[in-house]
Design a protein around this motif. Structure first.
Motif, PDB file in Angstrom:
ATOM      1  N   PHE A  59      -3.944  -5.663   5.657  1.00  0.00           N
ATOM      2  CA  PHE A  59      -2.616  -6.273   5.561  1.00  0.00           C
ATOM      3  C   PHE A  59      -2.599  -7.741   5.982  1.00  0.00           C
ATOM      4  CE2 PHE A  59      -2.000  -1.732   6.231  1.00  0.00           C
ATOM      5  CZ  PHE A  59      -1.158  -1.413   5.184  1.00  0.00           C
ATOM      6  N   SER A  60      -3.757  -8.261   6.385  1.00  0.00           N
ATOM      7  CA  SER A  60      -3.848  -9.644   6.882  1.00  0.00           C
ATOM      8  C   SER A  60      -2.798  -9.905   7.958  1.00  0.00           C
ATOM      9  CB  SER A  60      -3.686 -10.640   5.740  1.00  0.00           C
ATOM     10  OG  SER A  60      -4.697 -10.464   4.788  1.00  0.00           O
ATOM     11  N   LYS A  61      -2.646  -8.930   8.840  1.00  0.00           N
ATOM     12  CA  LYS A  61      -1.656  -9.013   9.921  1.00  0.00           C
ATOM     13  C   LYS A  61      -2.382  -8.793  11.245  1.00  0.00           C
ATOM     14  CE  LYS A  61       2.808  -7.756  11.412  1.00  0.00           C
ATOM     15  NZ  LYS A  61       3.826  -8.712  11.309  1.00  0.00           N
ATOM     16  N   ASN A 104       5.378  -3.838   3.395  1.00  0.00           N
ATOM     17  CA  ASN A 104       3.981  -3.683   2.955  1.00  0.00           C
ATOM     18  C   ASN A 104       3.674  -2.285   2.420  1.00  0.00           C
ATOM     19  OD1 ASN A 104       2.783  -6.318   3.682  1.00  0.00           O
ATOM     20  ND2 ASN A 104       3.489  -5.738   5.714  1.00  0.00           N
ATOM     21  N   PHE A 105       4.683  -1.410   2.417  1.00  0.00           N
ATOM     22  CA  PHE A 105       4.456  -0.017   2.013  1.00  0.00           C
ATOM     23  C   PHE A 105       5.340   0.368   0.836  1.00  0.00           C
ATOM     24  CE2 PHE A 105       3.315  -0.240   6.498  1.00  0.00           C
ATOM     25  CZ  PHE A 105       2.039   0.285   6.444  1.00  0.00           C
ATOM     26  N   ILE A 150      -7.985   0.325  14.827  1.00  0.00           N
ATOM     27  CA  ILE A 150      -6.679   0.168  14.182  1.00  0.00           C
ATOM     28  C   ILE A 150      -6.355  -1.313  13.994  1.00  0.00           C
ATOM     29  CG2 ILE A 150      -4.185   0.494  14.456  1.00  0.00           C
ATOM     30  CD1 ILE A 150      -4.852   3.165  15.876  1.00  0.00           C
ATOM     31  N   ILE A 151      -6.618  -2.123  15.010  1.00  0.00           N
ATOM     32  CA  ILE A 151      -6.358  -3.562  14.916  1.00  0.00           C
ATOM     33  C   ILE A 151      -7.154  -4.168  13.758  1.00  0.00           C
ATOM     34  CG2 ILE A 151      -6.708  -5.783  16.087  1.00  0.00           C
ATOM     35  CD1 ILE A 151      -5.977  -4.286  18.722  1.00  0.00           C
ATOM     36  N   ALA A 152      -8.432  -3.814  13.661  1.00  0.00           N
ATOM     37  CA  ALA A 152      -9.281  -4.334  12.581  1.00  0.00           C
ATOM     38  C   ALA A 152      -8.824  -3.813  11.223  1.00  0.00           C
ATOM     39  CB  ALA A 152     -10.733  -3.947  12.832  1.00  0.00           C
ATOM     40  N   MET A 159       0.843  -1.173   0.000  1.00  0.00           N
ATOM     41  CA  MET A 159       0.000   0.000   0.000  1.00  0.00           C
ATOM     42  C   MET A 159       0.889   1.238   0.000  1.00  0.00           C
ATOM     43  SD  MET A 159      -2.889   1.252   2.793  1.00  0.00           S
ATOM     44  CE  MET A 159      -4.040  -0.042   2.412  1.00  0.00           C
ATOM     45  N   ASN A 160       0.496   2.216  -0.724  1.00  0.00           N
ATOM     46  CA  ASN A 160       1.182   3.498  -0.752  1.00  0.00           C
ATOM     47  C   ASN A 160       1.086   4.151   0.636  1.00  0.00           C
ATOM     48  OD1 ASN A 160       0.922   6.549  -1.025  1.00  0.00           O
ATOM     49  ND2 ASN A 160       1.813   5.986  -3.005  1.00  0.00           N
TER      50      ASN A 160
END
Length: 77
Positions: A48-50, A74-75, A40-42, A1-2
């Motif tokens: 990010f499936s993290k 991831n960025f 934020i967790i969700a 993701m940007n």
């Protein structure tokens, strides 16, 4: 993701008026509370499936810290 897209989406998720930067102190945000922590967790799990454990937030002070937990790989710039 940007990175800019991440900042914008995170700002929307937190319903924050202040524009977020990588230096933004999460705990200083007006909207930051236990509900936003769950948000934020969700958000991270969905995008990010993290999985982030709530205990990890003891070490997360800035948006940059959050991005490091998610993983720099991831960025995009």
């Amino acid at each position: 993701m940007n990175k800019l897209l991440f900042l914008k989406k995170l700002q929307e998720e937190l319903e924050e008026d202040e524009t977020l930067t990588v230096e933004t102190q999460l705990k200083n945000l007006e909207s930051y509370d236990s509900i936003s922590l769950l948000t934020i967790i969700a958000f991270v799990d969905e995008n990010f499936s993290k999985k982030i454990d709530a205990k990890q937030f003891k070490n997360i002070e800035t948006v940059s810290d959050l991005m490091n937990v998610i993983g720099e790989e991831n960025f995009e710039d």
